[in-house]
Design a protein around this motif. Structure first.
Motif, PDB file in Angstrom:
ATOM      1  N   UNK A 182     -25.540  -0.376  21.024  1.00 58.05           N
ATOM      2  CA  UNK A 182     -26.406  -1.023  20.033  1.00 58.05           C
ATOM      3  C   UNK A 182     -25.737  -1.052  18.666  1.00 58.05           C
ATOM      4  N   UNK A 183     -25.095   0.054  18.306  1.00 59.30           N
ATOM      5  CA  UNK A 183     -24.437   0.134  16.999  1.00 59.30           C
ATOM      6  C   UNK A 183     -22.993  -0.323  17.049  1.00 59.30           C
ATOM      7  N   UNK A 184     -22.215   0.310  17.904  1.00 60.38           N
ATOM      8  CA  UNK A 184     -20.765   0.096  17.866  1.00 60.38           C
ATOM      9  C   UNK A 184     -20.378  -1.303  18.337  1.00 60.38           C
ATOM     10  N   UNK A 185     -21.174  -1.920  19.202  1.00 65.30           N
ATOM     11  CA  UNK A 185     -20.872  -3.267  19.690  1.00 65.30           C
ATOM     12  C   UNK A 185     -21.688  -4.318  18.943  1.00 65.30           C
ATOM     13  N   UNK A 186     -23.014  -4.209  19.006  1.00 63.24           N
ATOM     14  CA  UNK A 186     -23.870  -5.291  18.530  1.00 63.24           C
ATOM     15  C   UNK A 186     -24.027  -5.325  17.014  1.00 63.24           C
ATOM     16  N   UNK A 187     -24.348  -4.199  16.416  1.00 62.13           N
ATOM     17  CA  UNK A 187     -24.505  -4.188  14.959  1.00 62.13           C
ATOM     18  C   UNK A 187     -23.178  -4.499  14.274  1.00 62.13           C
ATOM     19  N   UNK A 188     -22.107  -3.868  14.727  1.00 62.24           N
ATOM     20  CA  UNK A 188     -20.797  -4.131  14.124  1.00 62.24           C
ATOM     21  C   UNK A 188     -20.410  -5.605  14.285  1.00 62.24           C
ATOM     22  N   UNK A 189     -20.511  -6.131  15.512  1.00 66.61           N
ATOM     23  CA  UNK A 189     -20.126  -7.514  15.743  1.00 66.61           C
ATOM     24  C   UNK A 189     -20.967  -8.497  14.954  1.00 66.61           C
ATOM     25  N   UNK A 190     -22.288  -8.259  14.916  1.00 68.02           N
ATOM     26  CA  UNK A 190     -23.185  -9.195  14.240  1.00 68.02           C
ATOM     27  C   UNK A 190     -22.954  -9.223  12.740  1.00 68.02           C
ATOM     28  N   UNK A 191     -22.937  -8.070  12.104  1.00 68.04           N
ATOM     29  CA  UNK A 191     -22.858  -8.073  10.636  1.00 68.04           C
ATOM     30  C   UNK A 191     -21.430  -8.301  10.138  1.00 68.04           C
ATOM     31  N   UNK A 192     -20.443  -7.996  10.954  1.00 68.09           N
ATOM     32  CA  UNK A 192     -19.081  -8.406  10.643  1.00 68.09           C
ATOM     33  C   UNK A 192     -18.994  -9.933  10.687  1.00 68.09           C
ATOM     34  N   UNK A 193     -19.514 -10.529  11.762  1.00 64.32           N
ATOM     35  CA  UNK A 193     -19.479 -11.979  11.899  1.00 64.32           C
ATOM     36  C   UNK A 193     -20.291 -12.692  10.837  1.00 64.32           C
ATOM     37  N   UNK A 194     -21.461 -12.168  10.509  1.00 64.66           N
ATOM     38  CA  UNK A 194     -22.299 -12.791   9.482  1.00 64.66           C
ATOM     39  C   UNK A 194     -21.629 -12.739   8.111  1.00 64.66           C
ATOM     40  N   UNK A 195     -20.950 -11.632   7.823  1.00 70.86           N
ATOM     41  CA  UNK A 195     -20.254 -11.522   6.542  1.00 70.86           C
ATOM     42  C   UNK A 195     -19.102 -12.519   6.465  1.00 70.86           C
ATOM     43  N   UNK A 196     -18.350 -12.650   7.547  1.00 72.58           N
ATOM     44  CA  UNK A 196     -17.277 -13.647   7.587  1.00 72.58           C
ATOM     45  C   UNK A 196     -17.859 -15.046   7.416  1.00 72.58           C
ATOM     46  N   UNK A 197     -18.975 -15.322   8.104  1.00 69.30           N
ATOM     47  CA  UNK A 197     -19.612 -16.639   7.990  1.00 69.30           C
ATOM     48  C   UNK A 197     -20.065 -16.912   6.557  1.00 69.30           C
ATOM     49  N   UNK A 198     -20.524 -15.869   5.874  1.00 64.79           N
ATOM     50  CA  UNK A 198     -20.944 -16.056   4.470  1.00 64.79           C
ATOM     51  C   UNK A 198     -19.752 -16.381   3.576  1.00 64.79           C
ATOM     52  N   UNK A 199     -18.636 -15.701   3.773  1.00 65.84           N
ATOM     53  CA  UNK A 199     -17.443 -15.971   2.959  1.00 65.84           C
ATOM     54  C   UNK A 199     -16.917 -17.379   3.245  1.00 65.84           C
ATOM     55  N   UNK A 200     -17.037 -17.837   4.485  1.00 67.14           N
ATOM     56  CA  UNK A 200     -16.534 -19.158   4.874  1.00 67.14           C
ATOM     57  C   UNK A 200     -17.592 -20.246   4.751  1.00 67.14           C
ATOM     58  N   UNK A 201     -18.613 -20.012   3.970  1.00 72.05           N
ATOM     59  CA  UNK A 201     -19.721 -20.966   3.808  1.00 72.05           C
ATOM     60  C   UNK A 201     -19.215 -22.360   3.437  1.00 72.05           C
ATOM     61  N   UNK A 202     -19.769 -23.359   4.115  1.00 74.97           N
ATOM     62  CA  UNK A 202     -19.404 -24.767   3.878  1.00 74.97           C
ATOM     63  C   UNK A 202     -20.622 -25.505   3.339  1.00 74.97           C
ATOM     64  N   UNK A 203     -20.679 -25.787   2.053  1.00 72.57           N
ATOM     65  CA  UNK A 203     -21.869 -26.447   1.486  1.00 72.57           C
ATOM     66  C   UNK A 203     -22.081 -27.866   1.993  1.00 72.57           C
ATOM     67  N   UNK A 204     -21.021 -28.520   2.450  1.00 71.66           N
ATOM     68  CA  UNK A 204     -21.138 -29.916   2.908  1.00 71.66           C
ATOM     69  C   UNK A 204     -21.005 -30.032   4.427  1.00 71.66           C
ATOM     70  N   UNK A 205     -21.311 -28.970   5.145  1.00 73.79           N
ATOM     71  CA  UNK A 205     -21.161 -28.965   6.595  1.00 73.79           C
ATOM     72  C   UNK A 205     -22.087 -29.999   7.244  1.00 73.79           C
ATOM     73  N   UNK A 206     -21.532 -30.770   8.175  1.00 72.13           N
ATOM     74  CA  UNK A 206     -22.312 -31.757   8.915  1.00 72.13           C
ATOM     75  C   UNK A 206     -23.048 -31.067  10.062  1.00 72.13           C
ATOM     76  N   UNK A 207     -24.336 -30.794   9.845  1.00 72.21           N
ATOM     77  CA  UNK A 207     -25.119 -30.049  10.833  1.00 72.21           C
ATOM     78  C   UNK A 207     -25.660 -30.924  11.955  1.00 72.21           C
ATOM     79  N   UNK A 208     -25.403 -32.247  11.900  1.00 71.39           N
ATOM     80  CA  UNK A 208     -25.899 -33.119  12.963  1.00 71.39           C
ATOM     81  C   UNK A 208     -25.250 -32.788  14.310  1.00 71.39           C
ATOM     82  N   UNK A 209     -24.023 -32.252  14.257  1.00 76.82           N
ATOM     83  CA  UNK A 209     -23.331 -31.912  15.501  1.00 76.82           C
ATOM     84  C   UNK A 209     -23.652 -30.491  15.971  1.00 76.82           C
ATOM     85  N   UNK A 210     -24.316 -29.726  15.129  1.00 78.46           N
ATOM     86  CA  UNK A 210     -24.703 -28.362  15.492  1.00 78.46           C
ATOM     87  C   UNK A 210     -26.030 -28.413  16.251  1.00 78.46           C
ATOM     88  N   UNK A 211     -26.019 -29.153  17.349  1.00 70.25           N
ATOM     89  CA  UNK A 211     -27.210 -29.360  18.147  1.00 70.25           C
ATOM     90  C   UNK A 211     -26.841 -29.347  19.632  1.00 70.25           C
TER      91      UNK A 211
END
Length: 466
Positions: A182-211
């Protein structure tokens, strides 16, 4: 203009790193006692039976976990209508690298034989390497479709290293119990990935294909069903043989079943006209497995497992409905797969359940030997009590959150450098950027998904491969 050409970047990274793995394996990795050809001699000298070899206890669980990593996670991410190759193919790539690097990193921390300086690996080492790869794939879900394969390999290199460090701190130093991760796999993976996603934020991302479309959601359900069926093995794979493994399977089995009913009920309540959203079924139904990672082998009781599964399935589904839009709008976190809802929040719930269950443990429930066996109250932890163990379980969660956010921030800025070949905003979630897409299939997809306005080709959309 972004240069997404991988002709030299990707082959160089793959080949150089694979050569490095070969050299490091040659220097450090050796078979453990039960895998070595001298096992027959050991059996005779120590009066062991062939059936005592861990292969007979661990291999079925290893097989299940291996299928989860390469089939379950891979197909779960095929919901994107034009990123099926990238979902399964890049999942295959980074998992294959991660298990090699993990055998070294985890070996240096956990199974290094100081008498000869070698890492001794066996079947349990392979299971732990798959666990590490699973954490990397969770983080991959947060940036799915928005990064290049080179960025994914670099992210994997750093995350596996961070995973080994975090695992050593919370398991070996703090003495926390986290058999299903729960901690070493899921919490680490999730919040590591979310932090990376926040740093790589794309304000003009085309979300029409994210479907998704009908057939892509069906493929994703293949991943869901593989994960759902094999999760009891995942949570019990490295538990002590016997009663601990039995409890791990039973508790996870019950929790998963409850999360299915809860997820579908909440989806029907909050969706228009009471219809069920397939995204919620693909993900919320798995939350019960995540939430049992820490407490799976504890005496949680079957009805307690049902409660945990129902709560985690409910919270996960509500996260997809309300929290994901909030994260993107206000915190600028573009979480492609919703890893916060499937792995982050249920992982935190699982850590809390593990802490409370450990703190509430008594000799009447476990017996004195049972407490010692279940929580490892021996050696440097011999004087620890259940209430103190609960405190260390909570401390392990805090450490994991700190390391995942801190590590994700550093890696995010490394991946933000402009020469890794990531796609332009309008070309995210497109297989065609990095994959050879069959011509007939490409035309069919365009006609189905873009009947009104076909997408621009890579030569005219801001990316170049010349």
């Amino acid at each position: 203009m972004k240069n997404t050409l991988m002709r030299w970047k990707l082959p160089i990274v793959c080949l150089v790193w694979q050569v490095a793995m070969i050299i490091l394996f040659g220097v450090f990795i050796r078979y453990d006692e039960e895998s070595d050809a001298h096992w027959s001699v050991t059996m005779l000298s120590q009066n062991h039976s062939l059936l005592e070899n861990q292969f007979y206890f661990r291999y079925p669980s290893f097989q299940d976990v291996h299928v989860m990593v390469f089939v379950g996670f891979g197909f779960l991410m095929t919901f994107l209508k034009r990123y099926g190759f990238g979902s399964v193919g890049f999942n295959f790539l980074i998992a294959s690298f991660s298990i090699q690097w993990s055998l070294l990193m985890q070996g240096w921390f956990h199974s290094l034989d100081f008498s000869d300086g070698k890492i001794k690996i066996g079947l349990e080492s392979l299971i732990n390497a798959d666990f590490c790869a699973a954490s990397v794939l969770i983080a991959f879900g947060g940036v799915l479709g928005k990064v290049s394969p080179v960025q994914l390999l670099i992210m994997s290199l750093f995350q596996v290293t961070l995973y080994a460090v975090n695992e050593y701190i919370i398991l070996s130093i703090l003495g926390a119990k986290d058999a299903g991760g729960s901690m070493v796999i899921h919490v680490l993976g999730a919040y590591f990935g979310l932090t990376v996603a926040r740093i790589l934020y794309r304000p003009n991302l085309d979300q029409k294909k994210n479907e998704s479309v009908y057939h892509s959601d069906l493929f994703s359900m293949i991943g869901t069903l593989y994960l759902w069926m094999f999760w009891p093995s995942f949570n019990s794979a490295i538990s002590n043989n016997g009663d601990a493994q039995n409890r791990g399977v039973i508790n996870t089995y019950c929790s998963l079943a409850a999360s299915v009913l809860a997820a579908i009920a909440i989806s029907s309540v909050f969706e228009k006209k009471g219809k069920i959203n397939m995204v919620h079924v693909q993900n919320g139904t798995l939350a019960g497995g995540v939430a049992l990672g820490s407490a799976a082998e504890m005496m949680l009781t079957p009805y307690g497992s049902l409660i945990v599964g129902a709560i985690s399935g409910t919270v996960s589904t509500l996260g997809y409905i309300f929290l994901s839009p909030f994260l993107e709008k206000y915190l600028k976190i573009q979480d492609t797969c919703g890893i916060h809802n499937l792995h982050g929040i249920p992982g935190v719930i699982g850590a809390i359940v593990g802490a409370v269950t450990a703190a509430a443990a008594t000799e009447e429930v476990y017996s004195r030997e049972g407490l010692k066996h279940a929580f490892g109250f021996e050696g440097k932890f011999a004087d620890r009590t259940p209430s103190v163990q609960g405190g260390y379980q909570a401390a392990a969660l805090c450490v994991t959150l700190l390391l995942s956010v801190g590590g994700g921030t550093i890696v995010g800025f490394i991946l933000k450098l402009p020469f890794w070949g990531d796609p332009s905003d309008e070309n995210c979630f497109e297989d065609e950027v990095y994959w050879e897409v069959p011509g007939e299939e490409e035309a069919a997809l365009y006609s189905v998904h873009y009947a009104d306005s076909p997408p621009t080709k890579s030569a005219a959309n801001g990316d170049t491969q010349q």
